[in-house]
Write a protein that holds these residues in place. Structure first.
Motif, PDB file in Angstrom:
ATOM      1  N   GLN A  88     121.303  -5.163  83.854  1.00 13.62           N
ATOM      2  CA  GLN A  88     120.306  -5.504  84.032  1.00 13.62           C
ATOM      3  C   GLN A  88     119.292  -4.733  83.017  1.00 13.62           C
ATOM      4  O   GLN A  88     118.311  -5.079  83.394  1.00 13.62           O
ATOM      5  N   SER A 131     115.049  -9.439  78.628  1.00 13.27           N
ATOM      6  CA  SER A 131     114.186 -10.562  79.023  1.00 13.27           C
ATOM      7  C   SER A 131     113.051 -11.005  79.485  1.00 13.27           C
ATOM      8  O   SER A 131     112.046 -11.156  79.553  1.00 13.27           O
ATOM      9  N   LEU A 132     112.848  -9.441  80.430  1.00 15.84           N
ATOM     10  CA  LEU A 132     111.134  -9.488  81.054  1.00 15.84           C
ATOM     11  C   LEU A 132     110.434  -9.228  79.782  1.00 15.84           C
ATOM     12  O   LEU A 132     109.361  -9.485  79.178  1.00 15.84           O
ATOM     13  N   THR A 133     111.059  -8.135  79.055  1.00 18.20           N
ATOM     14  CA  THR A 133     110.065  -8.105  77.861  1.00 18.20           C
ATOM     15  C   THR A 133     109.855  -9.185  77.361  1.00 18.20           C
ATOM     16  O   THR A 133     107.605  -9.165  76.495  1.00 18.20           O
ATOM     17  N   ARG A 134     110.284  -9.998  76.609  1.00 24.78           N
ATOM     18  CA  ARG A 134     109.807 -10.614  75.739  1.00 24.78           C
ATOM     19  C   ARG A 134     108.850 -11.209  76.423  1.00 24.78           C
ATOM     20  O   ARG A 134     108.068 -11.966  75.629  1.00 24.78           O
ATOM     21  N   GLU A 135     108.961 -12.278  77.378  1.00 26.63           N
ATOM     22  CA  GLU A 135     108.128 -13.509  78.369  1.00 26.63           C
ATOM     23  C   GLU A 135     107.573 -12.401  77.780  1.00 26.63           C
ATOM     24  O   GLU A 135     105.916 -13.376  77.643  1.00 26.63           O
ATOM     25  N   VAL A 136     106.589 -11.164  78.324  1.00 24.30           N
ATOM     26  CA  VAL A 136     105.500 -10.064  78.350  1.00 24.30           C
ATOM     27  C   VAL A 136     105.223 -10.301  77.244  1.00 24.30           C
ATOM     28  O   VAL A 136     103.894 -10.657  76.766  1.00 24.30           O
ATOM     29  N   LEU A 166     118.361  -8.316  82.005  1.00 26.73           N
ATOM     30  CA  LEU A 166     117.119  -8.468  82.250  1.00 26.73           C
ATOM     31  C   LEU A 166     115.419  -8.101  82.052  1.00 26.73           C
ATOM     32  O   LEU A 166     114.650  -9.040  81.830  1.00 26.73           O
ATOM     33  N   LEU A 167     116.133  -6.866  81.944  1.00 22.92           N
ATOM     34  CA  LEU A 167     114.799  -5.514  81.378  1.00 22.92           C
ATOM     35  C   LEU A 167     114.113  -5.763  80.175  1.00 22.92           C
ATOM     36  O   LEU A 167     113.262  -6.701  80.135  1.00 22.92           O
TER      37      LEU A 167
END
Length: 271
Positions: free
Chosen positions: A217, A223-228, A220-221
């Motif tokens: 988890q 990775s989402l932070t990098r995408e944002v 995953l967080l």
């Protein structure tokens, strides 16, 4: 490979019948001890059942030995099974046949390893305590000066011995009874140690699974932070590009209307 497959197939077929035979042997072993005043035919029947069960165990051992790829390795890895065959009705060693059958059935179980071990060891503790009680009662009941005279005394003694508590209110006085006590002590320490270790291993495995899920988890967080962050940078770049294009073409943003084409001709005539 064929021999190994044949051995596994034989063990799968005999798993259930051997468990029932172990129960029959336990009953035949217990009845003459718990009810010594029973008729002679009862004792004869129980002895016949014991011999029949021993014969089934011996036949099963010989079949598995013939199907095993390595004969010497099989003998070395199944010592209790061999003792159960070689020592058929020697008191109290005939108890080894029940222990060997429990080991055999436990090794063939097809569940999760920890569930198998916990179930098997728990059953082995109860079975060993009960049969140890019967064996010591059979040895000590008629011994001069003995204080284990009833099944309740024997069960209490077995429980305190296996847990290494040892209150001392009941204790064997014969040599054979003391040999039983030593075996019960060692077995109790080993089996209870296995239960404790297995419970600890279960908790450790559970914590490791929780840690792995938490790490997943967290990744995953991240990775989402990098995408944002990448999307924000892209939006900022697009905004700066639009602002630069507007500054380079000011007329595009004034909104003025060009003069009519005929306005200059009218001015020349009036002049």
């Amino acid at each position: 490979m064929k021999e190994r497959t044949a051995q596994m197939r034989w063990e799968a077929r005999t798993q259930g019948p051997l468990l029932w035979l172990a129960g029959a042997f336990g009953l035949a072993y217990a009845v003459p001890i718990v009810a010594p005043e029973a008729g002679r035919w009862v004792h004869t029947l129980c002895t016949g059942v014991e011999w029949a069960v021993w014969g089934a165990f011996a036949f099963d051992y010989l079949v598995r030995l013939s199907l095993a790829p390595g004969k010497r390795l099989f003998v070395r890895s199944h010592p209790l099974d061999l003792l159960a065959v070689v020592l058929p009705l020697v008191q109290p060693l005939r108890l080894l046949r029940v222990v060997a059958t429990l080991l055999l059935v436990g090794r063939r179980a097809r569940m999760a390893p920890q569930i198998t071990l916990t179930t098997y060891v728990g059953g082995a503790v109860v079975g060993l305590m009960m049969f140890g009680s019967l064996a010591v009662l059979h040895v000590e009941r008629d011994a001069p000066g003995g204080n284990i005279k009833t099944l309740g005394d024997a069960v209490w003694w077995s429980f305190t011995t296996m847990t290494t508590v040892g209150y001392g209110d009941h204790a064997p006085t014969t040599g054979l009874g003391r040999v039983l006590a030593v075996g019960l002590m060692l077995s109790g320490i080993a089996l209870l140690g296995v239960v404790t270790a297995n419970i600890a291993a279960w908790f450790i495995a559970r914590f490791e699974r929780d840690d792995a899920e938490e790490r997943r988890q967290t990744a995953l967080l991240e990775s989402l932070t990098r995408e944002v962050k990448a999307l924000r940078a892209e939006v900022a770049t697009l905004s700066a590009t639009a602002a630069t294009a507007g500054a380079a073409d000011p007329a595009a943003g004034t909104g003025s209307v060009p003069a009519p084409a005929g306005a200059s001709d009218d001015t020349a005539v009036r002049g």
